[in-house]
Design a protein around this motif. Structure first.
Motif, short mmCIF file in Angstrom:
data_model
loop_
_atom_site.label_atom_id
_atom_site.label_comp_id
_atom_site.label_asym_id
_atom_site.label_seq_id
_atom_site.Cartn_x
_atom_site.Cartn_y
_atom_site.Cartn_z
N VAL A 41 0.84 -1.21 0.00
CA VAL A 41 0.00 0.00 0.00
C VAL A 41 0.87 1.25 0.00
CG1 VAL A 41 -1.68 1.34 1.32
CG2 VAL A 41 -1.96 -1.13 1.09
N ALA A 42 1.94 1.23 0.80
CA ALA A 42 2.84 2.38 0.85
C ALA A 42 3.49 2.64 -0.50
CB ALA A 42 3.92 2.16 1.92
N LEU A 43 3.93 1.58 -1.16
CA LEU A 43 4.52 1.72 -2.49
C LEU A 43 3.50 2.18 -3.51
CD1 LEU A 43 6.80 -1.45 -2.64
CD2 LEU A 43 7.57 0.92 -2.77
N LEU A 44 2.27 1.67 -3.40
CA LEU A 44 1.22 2.04 -4.35
C LEU A 44 0.92 3.53 -4.29
CD1 LEU A 44 -0.93 1.15 -6.39
CD2 LEU A 44 -2.47 0.74 -4.45
N ILE A 45 0.79 4.05 -3.07
CA ILE A 45 0.48 5.48 -2.92
C ILE A 45 1.68 6.33 -3.32
CG2 ILE A 45 -0.15 7.28 -1.26
CD1 ILE A 45 -1.66 5.14 0.32
N ALA A 46 2.88 5.92 -2.91
CA ALA A 46 4.08 6.70 -3.23
C ALA A 46 4.33 6.74 -4.73
CB ALA A 46 5.30 6.12 -2.51
N SER A 47 3.98 5.65 -5.42
CA SER A 47 4.22 5.60 -6.87
C SER A 47 3.29 6.52 -7.63
CB SER A 47 4.05 4.17 -7.37
OG SER A 47 2.70 3.73 -7.22
N ALA A 48 2.24 7.01 -6.98
CA ALA A 48 1.30 7.91 -7.66
C ALA A 48 1.94 9.28 -7.91
CB ALA A 48 0.03 8.08 -6.83
N LEU A 49 2.93 9.65 -7.10
CA LEU A 49 3.55 10.97 -7.27
C LEU A 49 4.29 11.10 -8.60
CD1 LEU A 49 4.80 11.76 -3.65
CD2 LEU A 49 2.80 12.65 -4.84
N PRO A 50 5.17 10.16 -8.97
CA PRO A 50 5.79 10.27 -10.29
C PRO A 50 4.76 10.23 -11.42
CG PRO A 50 7.00 8.71 -8.94
CD PRO A 50 5.74 9.04 -8.19
N LEU A 51 3.68 9.48 -11.22
CA LEU A 51 2.64 9.41 -12.25
C LEU A 51 1.95 10.75 -12.43
CD1 LEU A 51 1.08 7.66 -14.24
CD2 LEU A 51 -0.48 7.05 -12.37
#
Length: 216
Positions: A41-51
């Motif tokens: 979940v932490a990686l999923l949310i954090a990966s939204a920033l570069p997107l």
């Protein structure tokens, strides 16, 4: 000299902002979210920033952001590996796998008309110099410079992944965690310093070419 190789101040500001939005900020968000959420979940949310940053870049320039896509790909790969789970050693190798994939992307891009370093360099070039950047690409020596930089970064990233993989199998978990970041940042620093040095030499030779000089 007005070229993407020699421009510095706009490039430095753009690099700093992009690294913060695509690298530092997602990492800080991930560390904070890990306190109350699963790793996935932490990686999923954090990966939204570069997107999001890549989407804003596309909306402004109608072009994909190569750097943001690389960061996003790294996050997605980390999520997939996190879902797979596995032994402790395999978990320690997750960072190396991401680095190796990105390094392989650099090397594979050499097979295409414009290697990966080209869109990355253009990404960090101020907008009003994009036309000059396109003119620069018409010079054979400039094309060779970008191919060399792409190849060197690809080799260094894969080399870093290989070293950390070896350390993960040879060292205890405690020692690996102690030296892993040191190894990673040492390789990145070496690549960055080489790039600065090579750019300086290339800029001088390119200036001679543009002035009508000869290059041996």
């Amino acid at each position: 000299m007005s070229s993407s190789i020699s421009s510095r101040r706009p490039g430095i500001l753009s690099v700093a902002l992009t690294l913060f939005l695509n690298g530092v900020l997602p990492l800080l968000l991930y560390v904070w979210l890990r306190k109350g959420h699963s790793e996935f979940v932490a990686l999923l949310i954090a990966s939204a920033l570069p997107l999001v940053e890549s989407a804003l870049y596309y909306a402004r320039f109608r072009k994909l952001d190569a750097f943001g896509l690389l960061m996003l790909a790294g996050m997605v790969l980390s999520m997939l590996l996190a879902l797979m789970g596995g032994e402790t050693k395999l978990l320690l190798l997750r960072g190396s796998a991401v680095t190796a994939v990105i390094g392989a992307a650099f090397l594979c891009s050499l097979c295409f008309p414009r290697p990966l370093m080209v869109p990355l360099a253009r990404r960090f070039t101020s907008t009003h110099k994009h036309e000059d950047f396109d003119a620069l690409w018409s010079i054979p020596y400039a094309r060779r410079v970008y191919k060399i930089m792409t190849a060197v970064w690809g080799v260094i990233l894969i080399g870093e992944a290989a070293v950390r993989t070896l350390l993960a199998w040879e060292l205890s978990t405690t020692w690996f965690l102690a030296v892993s970041d040191i190894v990673f940042y040492s390789f990145i620093a070496a690549a960055a310093l080489w790039t600065l040095y090579y750019r300086r030499i290339a800029a001088k030779k390119l200036a001679l070419i543009r002035l009508g000089g000869s290059l041996s």
